[in-house]
Design a protein around this motif. Structure first.
Motif, PDB file in Angstrom:
ATOM      1  N   LEU A  55       0.826  -1.212   0.000  1.00 41.76           N
ATOM      2  CA  LEU A  55       0.000   0.000   0.000  1.00 41.76           C
ATOM      3  C   LEU A  55       0.858   1.260   0.000  1.00 41.76           C
ATOM      4  O   LEU A  55       0.650   2.167  -0.817  1.00 41.76           O
ATOM      5  N   ILE A  56       1.826   1.338   0.904  1.00 43.76           N
ATOM      6  CA  ILE A  56       2.633   2.563   0.956  1.00 43.76           C
ATOM      7  C   ILE A  56       3.575   2.643  -0.244  1.00 43.76           C
ATOM      8  O   ILE A  56       4.017   3.741  -0.621  1.00 43.76           O
ATOM      9  N   TRP A  57       3.889   1.503  -0.863  1.00 38.82           N
ATOM     10  CA  TRP A  57       4.661   1.531  -2.113  1.00 38.82           C
ATOM     11  C   TRP A  57       3.886   2.281  -3.188  1.00 38.82           C
ATOM     12  O   TRP A  57       4.457   3.116  -3.908  1.00 38.82           O
ATOM     13  N   ILE A  58       2.608   1.991  -3.312  1.00 35.17           N
ATOM     14  CA  ILE A  58       1.773   2.671  -4.298  1.00 35.17           C
ATOM     15  C   ILE A  58       1.604   4.144  -3.947  1.00 35.17           C
ATOM     16  O   ILE A  58       1.651   5.021  -4.822  1.00 35.17           O
ATOM     17  N   LEU A  59       1.407   4.437  -2.655  1.00 29.92           N
ATOM     18  CA  LEU A  59       1.188   5.819  -2.228  1.00 29.92           C
ATOM     19  C   LEU A  59       2.423   6.684  -2.481  1.00 29.92           C
ATOM     20  O   LEU A  59       2.328   7.739  -3.118  1.00 29.92           O
ATOM     21  N   TYR A  60       3.573   6.255  -1.975  1.00 32.11           N
ATOM     22  CA  TYR A  60       4.766   7.098  -2.088  1.00 32.11           C
ATOM     23  C   TYR A  60       6.081   6.322  -2.161  1.00 32.11           C
ATOM     24  O   TYR A  60       7.115   6.888  -2.511  1.00 32.11           O
ATOM     25  N   GLY A  61       6.067   5.029  -1.864  1.00 31.30           N
ATOM     26  CA  GLY A  61       7.309   4.265  -1.794  1.00 31.30           C
ATOM     27  C   GLY A  61       8.018   4.156  -3.132  1.00 31.30           C
ATOM     28  O   GLY A  61       9.248   4.313  -3.210  1.00 31.30           O
ATOM     29  N   TYR A  62       7.267   3.886  -4.190  1.00 34.81           N
ATOM     30  CA  TYR A  62       7.897   3.794  -5.509  1.00 34.81           C
ATOM     31  C   TYR A  62       8.526   5.131  -5.891  1.00 34.81           C
ATOM     32  O   TYR A  62       9.653   5.183  -6.412  1.00 34.81           O
ATOM     33  N   THR A 139       9.373   2.844   5.131  1.00 34.82           N
ATOM     34  CA  THR A 139       9.523   4.231   4.686  1.00 34.82           C
ATOM     35  C   THR A 139      10.930   4.767   4.883  1.00 34.82           C
ATOM     36  O   THR A 139      11.505   5.391   3.978  1.00 34.82           O
ATOM     37  N   PHE A 140      11.500   4.530   6.048  1.00 31.47           N
ATOM     38  CA  PHE A 140      12.761   5.193   6.404  1.00 31.47           C
ATOM     39  C   PHE A 140      14.001   4.327   6.228  1.00 31.47           C
ATOM     40  O   PHE A 140      15.118   4.849   6.297  1.00 31.47           O
ATOM     41  N   VAL A 141      13.823   3.027   6.002  1.00 23.43           N
ATOM     42  CA  VAL A 141      14.981   2.169   5.749  1.00 23.43           C
ATOM     43  C   VAL A 141      14.957   1.647   4.317  1.00 23.43           C
ATOM     44  O   VAL A 141      15.856   1.933   3.523  1.00 23.43           O
ATOM     45  N   TYR A 142      13.925   0.892   3.956  1.00 26.71           N
ATOM     46  CA  TYR A 142      13.949   0.239   2.643  1.00 26.71           C
ATOM     47  C   TYR A 142      13.927   1.243   1.494  1.00 26.71           C
ATOM     48  O   TYR A 142      14.748   1.142   0.564  1.00 26.71           O
ATOM     49  N   PHE A 143      13.023   2.187   1.510  1.00 25.24           N
ATOM     50  CA  PHE A 143      12.885   3.086   0.356  1.00 25.24           C
ATOM     51  C   PHE A 143      14.168   3.883   0.085  1.00 25.24           C
ATOM     52  O   PHE A 143      14.618   3.954  -1.063  1.00 25.24           O
ATOM     53  N   PRO A 144      14.805   4.497   1.107  1.00 21.53           N
ATOM     54  CA  PRO A 144      16.062   5.196   0.826  1.00 21.53           C
ATOM     55  C   PRO A 144      17.174   4.278   0.314  1.00 21.53           C
ATOM     56  O   PRO A 144      17.884   4.631  -0.634  1.00 21.53           O
ATOM     57  N   VAL A 145      17.335   3.100   0.930  1.00 22.10           N
ATOM     58  CA  VAL A 145      18.401   2.196   0.504  1.00 22.10           C
ATOM     59  C   VAL A 145      18.164   1.711  -0.922  1.00 22.10           C
ATOM     60  O   VAL A 145      19.102   1.616  -1.730  1.00 22.10           O
ATOM     61  N   ALA A 146      16.917   1.401  -1.259  1.00 26.38           N
ATOM     62  CA  ALA A 146      16.596   1.002  -2.637  1.00 26.38           C
ATOM     63  C   ALA A 146      16.971   2.108  -3.612  1.00 26.38           C
ATOM     64  O   ALA A 146      17.493   1.848  -4.711  1.00 26.38           O
ATOM     65  N   HIS A 147      16.732   3.356  -3.220  1.00 25.74           N
ATOM     66  CA  HIS A 147      17.091   4.474  -4.098  1.00 25.74           C
ATOM     67  C   HIS A 147      18.609   4.598  -4.226  1.00 25.74           C
ATOM     68  O   HIS A 147      19.124   4.838  -5.326  1.00 25.74           O
TER      69      HIS A 147
END
Length: 408
Positions: A55-62, A139-147
């Motif tokens: 859900l949060i991937w669709i909202l802002y994670g991607y 939000t604060f670990v996976y998304f930044p590291v993926a980027h």
């Protein structure tokens, strides 16, 4: 490059395979390892994490992971709620694929990463705390590291390589599990007999099968790299399983099924960052080292330091992911992934790999610590002692794994 129908078919299949790894693969694998009275809670932790992160991937994670780069650290919010994306648009990161398909594929990676951590916290974490941790950690670990590594961030620019998630998925989830397990504390009854090793066997098979999409799909096309990645993944898996089995047999006189299953997963996790860069010979060595090093981490290091990582998420995924990311710099073969390692005369890849391992590790440890402390202040992390002893299935969810038959 224009959109390629064959590539899209392969990545859609790969997406389904990665989803299968979590739902039901990981849930069944973890559930079988849990005591009977908390099996359903364990399965719920995996399912709920998968749903919330998706859900949060669709909202802002991607958007944070793959949006336009801001200072090498994070993406912008250009794709908030997937705004502005048409069904026919190619993916900016891989223009042979439809944009929606690339988003879908990467969503399954984000979701399984957070779900993996659940194995370290079973039988003693409040379900409400887990849900909050899921959102904050994603939000604060996976998304930044993926980027940083896959979305055009600073580690990508440095040259750090991670084919399918040794750092982004396995190191983050493994170290997050370790920090969380230490802060959460040991279970009241740490000696645990698995509820059902048949479920663990089925879960292992589903995870192994799904890994074809995890690693093979990370080529983002149906090509020779995808085939090679899938092949070396399978080799590392069975070598890891056999190595663990023989290690147990030699040291403890009993080759256990649980040991072999664990070794298979260790082999899979360790080959993941290198799968698109190494050949068959390297895969055999990587599988062997995965079985040995992860065995030491699980059997000896965990006992030496006394932390209660219930299902060995750190020892298998964290250690395996970091090991594989380093071995990539040694065994990478230029004919496979256009990258040469030490064996082929290139010593320069070692530095970006070590920097990547250290940067991702330090960041994950610090942010996980902060998140757990914050959630502890909001809801508390642990269930009450009587609830833990009685089991979380009935006390948290009002259900039992097996109900008494109705008597007429």
């Amino acid at each position: 490059m224009s959109i390629n129908p064959a590539d899209n078919v392969w990545i859609l299949i790969s997406t389904a395979l990665v989803l299968l790894m979590s739902i039901p693969g990981l849930a069944v694998f973890y559930g079988g390892l849990t005591r009977t009275r908390s099996v359903l809670n364990t399965i719920m932790m995996v399912f709920s994490a998968f749903g919330l992160v998706s859900l949060i991937w669709i909202l802002y994670g991607y958007s944070l992971s793959f949006g336009s780069d801001i200072g090498g650290v994070i993406g912008n919010l250009q794709y908030f709620l997937l705004s502005g994306i048409k069904l026919t648009d190619p993916a900016p990161s891989s223009d042979n694929l439809y944009h929606y398909l690339f988003i879908f594929f990467q969503m399954t990676f984000a979701a399984i990463t957070v779900a993996l951590m659940a194995g370290a916290f079973i039988e003693r974490m409040k379900f409400s705390a887990w849900l909050i941790i899921t959102v904050l950690w994603g939000t604060f670990v996976y998304f930044p590291v993926a980027h940083w590594i896959w979305g055009g961030g600073w580690l990508s620019n440095l040259g750090t390589l991670d084919f399918a998630g040794g750092l982004v998925v396995h190191e983050t989830s493994g170290l997050g599990a370790l920090v969380g397990a230490i802060l959460l504390g040991k279970r009241k009854e740490p000696i645990m007999l698995p509820a059902n090793l048949s479920l663990v066997a089925i879960g292992t098979g589903l995870l192994w099968f799904g890994w074809f999409g995890f690693n093979g799909g990370s080529a983002l096309a149906i090509n020779q790299v995808a085939v090679s990645a899938a092949f070396v993944t399978t080799i590392a898996a069975f070598i890891g399983g056999l190595t663990w089995m023989f290690a147990e047999w030699i040291l403890f006189k009993k080759p256990t099924s649980l040991g072999m299953f664990t070794g298979i997963i260790a082999g899979l996790a360790t080959i993941t960052p290198a799968a698109g860069f190494v050949d068959v010979g390297a895969a055999i060595i990587i599988g062997l080292l995965a079985g040995i090093v992860c065995f030491i981490a699980v059997v000896y290091i965990k006992n030496r330091f006394g932390y209660d990582d219930s299902l060995d998420v750190f020892g298998v995924h964290g250690v395996g992911g970091m090991l594989g990311a380093f071995l990539l710099a040694i065994f990478a073969k230029p004919e496979i992934g256009d990258v040469a390692g030490i064996l082929y005369g290139n010593f320069s890849q070692v530095i970006p790999q070590i920097v990547g391992i250290l940067a991702v590790g330090i960041y994950t440890i610090v942010l996980t610590f902060i998140i757990f402390k914050l959630v502890d202040g909001i809801t508390g992390l642990r269930v009450a002692q009587d609830e833990e002893i009685e089991g979380l299935d009935e006390r948290t969810h009002g259900e039992r794994l097996m109900n008494e038959p109705i008597k007429y």
